[in-house]
Motif scaffolding. Structure first.
Motif, PDB file in Angstrom:
ATOM      1  N   ALA A  44      -2.886   0.389   4.924  1.00 17.14           N
ATOM      2  CA  ALA A  44      -2.535   1.488   3.922  1.00 17.14           C
ATOM      3  C   ALA A  44      -2.782   0.732   2.407  1.00 17.14           C
ATOM      4  O   ALA A  44      -3.344   1.220   1.408  1.00 17.14           O
ATOM      5  N   ASP A  45      -2.327  -0.578   2.501  1.00 18.93           N
ATOM      6  CA  ASP A  45      -2.081  -1.260   1.091  1.00 18.93           C
ATOM      7  C   ASP A  45      -3.639  -1.598   0.630  1.00 18.93           C
ATOM      8  O   ASP A  45      -3.769  -1.624  -0.643  1.00 18.93           O
ATOM      9  N   LEU A  46      -4.288  -1.913   1.746  1.00 19.68           N
ATOM     10  CA  LEU A  46      -5.935  -2.191   1.547  1.00 19.68           C
ATOM     11  C   LEU A  46      -6.612  -0.983   0.706  1.00 19.68           C
ATOM     12  O   LEU A  46      -7.448  -1.162  -0.021  1.00 19.68           O
ATOM     13  N   LEU A  47      -6.280   0.206   1.492  1.00 18.08           N
ATOM     14  CA  LEU A  47      -6.809   1.395   0.823  1.00 18.08           C
ATOM     15  C   LEU A  47      -6.297   1.791  -0.497  1.00 18.08           C
ATOM     16  O   LEU A  47      -6.931   2.813  -1.153  1.00 18.08           O
ATOM     17  N   LYS A  48      -5.279   1.437  -1.056  1.00 21.50           N
ATOM     18  CA  LYS A  48      -4.649   1.627  -2.301  1.00 21.50           C
ATOM     19  C   LYS A  48      -5.564   1.765  -3.367  1.00 21.50           C
ATOM     20  O   LYS A  48      -5.547   2.289  -4.428  1.00 21.50           O
ATOM     21  N   SER A  49      -6.628   0.667  -3.282  1.00 20.68           N
ATOM     22  CA  SER A  49      -7.650   0.656  -4.409  1.00 20.68           C
ATOM     23  C   SER A  49      -8.609   1.737  -4.645  1.00 20.68           C
ATOM     24  O   SER A  49      -9.157   1.806  -5.549  1.00 20.68           O
ATOM     25  N   GLY A  50      -8.593   2.423  -3.724  1.00 17.51           N
ATOM     26  CA  GLY A  50      -9.510   3.680  -3.778  1.00 17.51           C
ATOM     27  C   GLY A  50     -10.846   3.441  -3.457  1.00 17.51           C
ATOM     28  O   GLY A  50     -11.772   4.318  -3.809  1.00 17.51           O
ATOM     29  N   ASP A  51     -11.370   2.249  -3.005  1.00 13.67           N
ATOM     30  CA  ASP A  51     -12.685   1.613  -2.835  1.00 13.67           C
ATOM     31  C   ASP A  51     -13.199   2.701  -1.671  1.00 13.67           C
ATOM     32  O   ASP A  51     -12.600   2.436  -0.511  1.00 13.67           O
ATOM     33  N   ARG A  52     -14.155   3.323  -2.004  1.00 10.54           N
ATOM     34  CA  ARG A  52     -14.619   4.284  -0.803  1.00 10.54           C
ATOM     35  C   ARG A  52     -15.144   3.490   0.020  1.00 10.54           C
ATOM     36  O   ARG A  52     -15.863   4.033   1.212  1.00 10.54           O
ATOM     37  N   ARG A  53     -15.695   2.088  -0.030  1.00 11.71           N
ATOM     38  CA  ARG A  53     -16.282   1.489   0.988  1.00 11.71           C
ATOM     39  C   ARG A  53     -15.635   1.039   2.079  1.00 11.71           C
ATOM     40  O   ARG A  53     -16.054   0.780   3.192  1.00 11.71           O
TER      41      ARG A  53
END
Length: 247
Positions: A44-53
């Motif tokens: 989840a913390d990796l996804l916090k950036s919002g990077d759609r890749r």
């Protein structure tokens, strides 16, 4: 192969070397990264950036149903990174049971085998390669991590067989040999330790350079590897003095 515009699946992407792979792949321009973990809440913390890749993917590498399901989702993969690992760091005889030894083989050997068998047809169509995270203990036995070393030795043998079998379809196969690294797993081994960044950058540099072989990642790893190749018996004898701690 080139990282730019590649589509990558990284197992064990939630921490340590796996997380570092994800971060470095983003810097190098990967088009999509399937960040795989047994529990996607861990990324989840990796996804916090919002990077759609970044695409979360639930994946327990020891579960054949989840492995098969992953291949129905990640049909565009061009690079498979078998990074997920497990280490009990116990002796073959001193361990209270064989349960951890079986888990090490399931995660470190059968997991990469299952993922590679499942994704080989996809890679045949998309091109690209496979990175298998091994260990310097693939070459050298260490009693204090006896069954882990055995699982990594099996992984090295498997890596070479996979490379031979997939050569005809043009799949690049790299096995990464590294000494103890500064991760939660590596913290159980003596210092000094490699940084995960050094392991990952050396590995991806080798991939992009077209290496189709084992890669000795990190300066400390190369020093140990050179000493081992110069005098294997001496280095192995030294490692055999490192016995598991008694309870």
């Amino acid at each position: 192969m080139k990282i730019e515009n590649s589509v990558v699946l990284v197992t064990g992407a939630n921490r340590g070397i796996g997380r570092t792979f994800v971060e470095e792949l983003l810097k190098r321009g990967a088009a999509k990264i399937y960040v795989a973990a047994r529990d996607t809440a861990a990324v989840a913390d990796l996804l916090k950036s919002g990077d759609r890749r970044l695409v979360p993917l639930p994946l327990d590498v020891t579960d054949p149903y989840q492995v098969a399901a992953a291949a129905t989702v990640a049909t565009d993969v061009t690079l498979l990174i078998n990074n997920a690992g497990f280490a009990a760091f116990d002796g073959a005889i001193s361990a209270p049971t064989m349960d951890d030894a079986r888990t090490e083989m399931e995660v470190n050997y059968f997991g990469p085998l299952a993922l590679t068998r499942t994704f080989a047809p996809i890679l045949a169509k998309t091109g690209g390669g496979i990175i298998n995270m091994l260990s310097m203990l693939s070459l050298i036995s260490l009693p204090m991590a006896g069954t882990y070393a055995a699982s990594k030795a099996a992984g090295l043998s498997l890596n070479r067989s996979i490379r031979a079998e997939l050569g005809a379809q043009g799949t690049q196969v790299i096995g990464v040999l590294a000494v103890q690294t500064d991760t939660a797993m590596g913290a159980k081994l003596p210092e000094p330790r490699l940084s995960p960044v050094e392991v990952v950058t050396d590995t991806l540099d080798a991939l992009e350079a077209g290496t189709n072989d084992e890669v000795v990642a990190g300066g400390q790893s190369r020093g140990i590897y050179q000493a081992f190749t110069a005098d294997p018996q001496k280095i192995q004898a030294m490692m055999l003095t490192r016995l598991p701690k008694r309870a």
